[in-house]
Scaffold this motif. Sequence first.
Motif, PDB file in Angstrom:
ATOM      1  N   ARG A   4       0.630  -0.818  -0.074  1.00 40.46           N
ATOM      2  CA  ARG A   4      -0.301   0.218  -0.169  1.00 40.46           C
ATOM      3  C   ARG A   4       1.085   1.383  -0.232  1.00 40.46           C
ATOM      4  O   ARG A   4       0.675   2.170   0.212  1.00 40.46           O
ATOM      5  CB  ARG A   4      -1.015   0.059   1.426  1.00 40.46           C
ATOM      6  N   ALA A   5       2.180   1.143  -0.001  1.00 38.32           N
ATOM      7  CA  ALA A   5       3.111   2.815  -0.036  1.00 38.32           C
ATOM      8  C   ALA A   5       2.867   2.631  -1.698  1.00 38.32           C
ATOM      9  O   ALA A   5       2.800   2.327  -2.231  1.00 38.32           O
ATOM     10  CB  ALA A   5       4.366   1.519   0.169  1.00 38.32           C
ATOM     11  N   ARG A   6       3.244   4.284  -1.560  1.00 39.73           N
ATOM     12  CA  ARG A   6       3.196   5.149  -2.988  1.00 39.73           C
ATOM     13  C   ARG A   6       4.036   4.480  -3.832  1.00 39.73           C
ATOM     14  O   ARG A   6       5.086   5.019  -3.339  1.00 39.73           O
ATOM     15  CB  ARG A   6       2.857   6.052  -2.474  1.00 39.73           C
ATOM     16  N   VAL A   7       4.322   4.051  -4.727  1.00 35.95           N
ATOM     17  CA  VAL A   7       5.389   3.771  -5.433  1.00 35.95           C
ATOM     18  C   VAL A   7       5.223   4.466  -6.735  1.00 35.95           C
ATOM     19  O   VAL A   7       3.576   3.979  -7.755  1.00 35.95           O
ATOM     20  CB  VAL A   7       6.169   2.763  -5.536  1.00 35.95           C
ATOM     21  N   ALA A   8       6.085   4.496  -7.975  1.00 31.94           N
ATOM     22  CA  ALA A   8       5.760   4.909  -9.063  1.00 31.94           C
ATOM     23  C   ALA A   8       4.139   5.561  -9.832  1.00 31.94           C
ATOM     24  O   ALA A   8       3.260   5.057 -10.503  1.00 31.94           O
ATOM     25  CB  ALA A   8       6.086   3.590  -9.836  1.00 31.94           C
ATOM     26  N   LEU A   9       3.970   7.081  -8.820  1.00 35.64           N
ATOM     27  CA  LEU A   9       2.979   8.122  -8.958  1.00 35.64           C
ATOM     28  C   LEU A   9       2.857   8.656 -10.721  1.00 35.64           C
ATOM     29  O   LEU A   9       2.101   8.449 -10.425  1.00 35.64           O
ATOM     30  CB  LEU A   9       2.932   8.919  -8.015  1.00 35.64           C
ATOM     31  N   GLY A  10       3.567   8.389 -10.856  1.00 37.42           N
ATOM     32  CA  GLY A  10       4.009   9.479 -12.483  1.00 37.42           C
ATOM     33  C   GLY A  10       3.500  10.912 -12.590  1.00 37.42           C
ATOM     34  O   GLY A  10       3.977  11.469 -10.908  1.00 37.42           O
ATOM     35  N   ARG A  11       3.721  11.025 -13.439  1.00 33.71           N
ATOM     36  CA  ARG A  11       3.605  13.082 -13.129  1.00 33.71           C
ATOM     37  C   ARG A  11       3.293  13.693 -14.179  1.00 33.71           C
ATOM     38  O   ARG A  11       2.327  13.311 -15.744  1.00 33.71           O
ATOM     39  CB  ARG A  11       5.960  12.948 -13.728  1.00 33.71           C
TER      40      ARG A  11
ATOM     41  N   GLY B  22       0.235   6.763  10.004  1.00 37.29           N
ATOM     42  CA  GLY B  22       0.776   7.118   8.158  1.00 37.29           C
ATOM     43  C   GLY B  22       0.266   7.038   7.434  1.00 37.29           C
ATOM     44  O   GLY B  22      -1.552   7.267   7.971  1.00 37.29           O
ATOM     45  N   LEU B  23      -0.160   7.238   6.049  1.00 40.48           N
ATOM     46  CA  LEU B  23      -0.161   7.950   5.427  1.00 40.48           C
ATOM     47  C   LEU B  23      -1.019   6.764   4.076  1.00 40.48           C
ATOM     48  O   LEU B  23      -1.478   6.676   3.379  1.00 40.48           O
ATOM     49  CB  LEU B  23       1.150   8.863   3.790  1.00 40.48           C
ATOM     50  N   SER B  24      -0.597   5.782   4.769  1.00 38.19           N
ATOM     51  CA  SER B  24      -1.135   4.275   4.423  1.00 38.19           C
ATOM     52  C   SER B  24      -1.966   3.412   5.149  1.00 38.19           C
ATOM     53  O   SER B  24      -2.458   2.484   4.465  1.00 38.19           O
ATOM     54  CB  SER B  24      -0.610   3.589   3.207  1.00 38.19           C
ATOM     55  N   SER B  25      -2.124   3.946   6.578  1.00 39.94           N
ATOM     56  CA  SER B  25      -2.644   2.896   7.955  1.00 39.94           C
ATOM     57  C   SER B  25      -2.714   4.138   9.367  1.00 39.94           C
ATOM     58  O   SER B  25      -2.111   4.182  10.236  1.00 39.94           O
ATOM     59  CB  SER B  25      -1.491   1.938   7.822  1.00 39.94           C
TER      60      SER B  25
ATOM     61  N   PRO C 220      -7.381  -6.658   6.451  1.00 44.32           N
ATOM     62  CA  PRO C 220      -6.993  -7.431   5.803  1.00 44.32           C
ATOM     63  C   PRO C 220      -5.531  -6.781   5.187  1.00 44.32           C
ATOM     64  O   PRO C 220      -4.534  -7.771   4.504  1.00 44.32           O
ATOM     65  CB  PRO C 220      -7.616  -7.450   4.159  1.00 44.32           C
ATOM     66  N   HIS C 221      -5.229  -5.615   5.767  1.00 40.51           N
ATOM     67  CA  HIS C 221      -4.000  -4.955   4.453  1.00 40.51           C
ATOM     68  C   HIS C 221      -2.300  -5.266   6.191  1.00 40.51           C
ATOM     69  O   HIS C 221      -0.976  -4.226   4.541  1.00 40.51           O
ATOM     70  CB  HIS C 221      -4.114  -3.434   4.834  1.00 40.51           C
ATOM     71  N   GLY C 222      -2.818  -5.420   6.947  1.00 40.86           N
ATOM     72  CA  GLY C 222      -1.346  -6.115   7.959  1.00 40.86           C
ATOM     73  C   GLY C 222      -1.674  -8.190   8.638  1.00 40.86           C
ATOM     74  O   GLY C 222      -2.587  -8.492   8.372  1.00 40.86           O
ATOM     75  N   LEU C 223      -1.341  -7.790   9.757  1.00 42.58           N
ATOM     76  CA  LEU C 223      -1.290  -8.726  10.527  1.00 42.58           C
ATOM     77  C   LEU C 223      -2.788  -8.809  10.757  1.00 42.58           C
ATOM     78  O   LEU C 223      -3.484  -8.348  10.843  1.00 42.58           O
ATOM     79  CB  LEU C 223      -0.541  -9.233  11.730  1.00 42.58           C
ATOM     80  N   GLY C 224      -3.792 -10.371  10.846  1.00 42.90           N
ATOM     81  CA  GLY C 224      -5.166 -10.769  11.135  1.00 42.90           C
ATOM     82  C   GLY C 224      -4.449 -10.633  12.176  1.00 42.90           C
ATOM     83  O   GLY C 224      -3.733 -11.390  13.240  1.00 42.90           O
ATOM     84  N   TYR C 225      -6.223 -10.406  12.923  1.00 40.11           N
ATOM     85  CA  TYR C 225      -6.312 -11.685  14.218  1.00 40.11           C
ATOM     86  C   TYR C 225      -5.455 -12.983  15.044  1.00 40.11           C
ATOM     87  O   TYR C 225      -4.498 -12.829  16.107  1.00 40.11           O
ATOM     88  CB  TYR C 225      -7.507 -11.048  14.967  1.00 40.11           C
ATOM     89  N   ALA C 226      -5.653 -13.495  14.302  1.00 35.76           N
ATOM     90  CA  ALA C 226      -5.440 -14.740  14.861  1.00 35.76           C
ATOM     91  C   ALA C 226      -3.815 -15.125  14.722  1.00 35.76           C
ATOM     92  O   ALA C 226      -3.592 -16.107  15.531  1.00 35.76           O
ATOM     93  CB  ALA C 226      -5.727 -16.074  13.784  1.00 35.76           C
ATOM     94  N   GLN C 227      -3.379 -14.523  13.654  1.00 40.63           N
ATOM     95  CA  GLN C 227      -1.174 -14.556  13.805  1.00 40.63           C
ATOM     96  C   GLN C 227      -1.191 -13.575  14.313  1.00 40.63           C
ATOM     97  O   GLN C 227      -0.149 -14.232  15.172  1.00 40.63           O
ATOM     98  CB  GLN C 227      -1.170 -13.818  12.476  1.00 40.63           C
ATOM     99  N   ALA C 228      -1.821 -12.686  15.126  1.00 39.03           N
ATOM    100  CA  ALA C 228      -1.007 -11.723  15.761  1.00 39.03           C
ATOM    101  C   ALA C 228      -1.200 -12.379  17.498  1.00 39.03           C
ATOM    102  O   ALA C 228      -0.089 -12.332  18.136  1.00 39.03           O
ATOM    103  CB  ALA C 228      -1.981 -10.348  15.915  1.00 39.03           C
ATOM    104  N   ALA C 229      -2.603 -12.313  17.251  1.00 34.54           N
ATOM    105  CA  ALA C 229      -3.005 -14.126  18.842  1.00 34.54           C
ATOM    106  C   ALA C 229      -2.151 -14.951  18.724  1.00 34.54           C
ATOM    107  O   ALA C 229      -1.233 -14.959  20.025  1.00 34.54           O
ATOM    108  CB  ALA C 229      -4.565 -14.185  19.124  1.00 34.54           C
TER     109      ALA C 229
END
Length: 258
Positions: free
Chosen positions: A24-31, A186-189, A219-228
């Motif tokens: 979700r980082a901003r890459v290749a945004l164009g100009r 952050g700018l994406s989270s 769904p963009h980071g750790l899920g509850y099950a894995q973190a728990a």
Amino acid sequence: MSSALDRPLPADPDPWAVLRGATRARVALGRAGDALPTARELEFRAAHAAARDAVHQPLDPGVVRAALDSALGAAQLPGAELVEVHSAAPDRATYLQRPDLGRQLAPGTALPRVGADLAVVIADGLSPRAVHEHAAGLTTALLQRLPGWAVAPLVLAHQARVALGDAVAAALGARAVVVLVGERPGLSSADSLGVYLTWDPRPGRVDSERNCVSNVRPPHGLGYAQAADTVAALLGAARSLGASGVVLKDEGPALPGS
């Protein structure tokens, strides 16, 4: 009759497409000339506004209680008592300007000394939005993985920094504390939840004596099950070792979906 030379050539594949699909980082945004395209500029401003809103959004205890009741009920776990506390920061502006006050309980705070194995503190931190959206799901997943642990009443902390959990757990008489806290947006989270574990919590503990699991935000980071799973494993290891922090290593899988 047209020939192959008359047909338009296929467009070159975008070499950044794979990377953009994985982050979700901003890459290749164009100009557009010497600047960003208008659409990308507006997306950036919207993300910045969302991050600012997440910091200043007030914590709503009703939202947290309702989400906990629903999640615990769906998991067929008994309802949990939720005790509210406030830090020594009287308002949001003071909280942001005086981090030290967010680490102290408000004068006169009284908590029952229950002598539990674990205290779970849900703290607004720098993103109450993250607490509203993810604290109930993660708390429920964690409690499911701690059979045999005596858990103190859940604590909802207003204007709280991570270290406030040490004071709360010490007052409750808990052997360990897990603090679920809204992370700096952050700018994406803008809705990322962090988890901090401290064994033998008491005021004066430092960050090197804690373990952290960050970016809980499915769904963009750790899920509850894995973190728990990770936090429960760390708690078990901390109990065996009698310590947390740099002496306690997380050797489990670290990637979402693994």
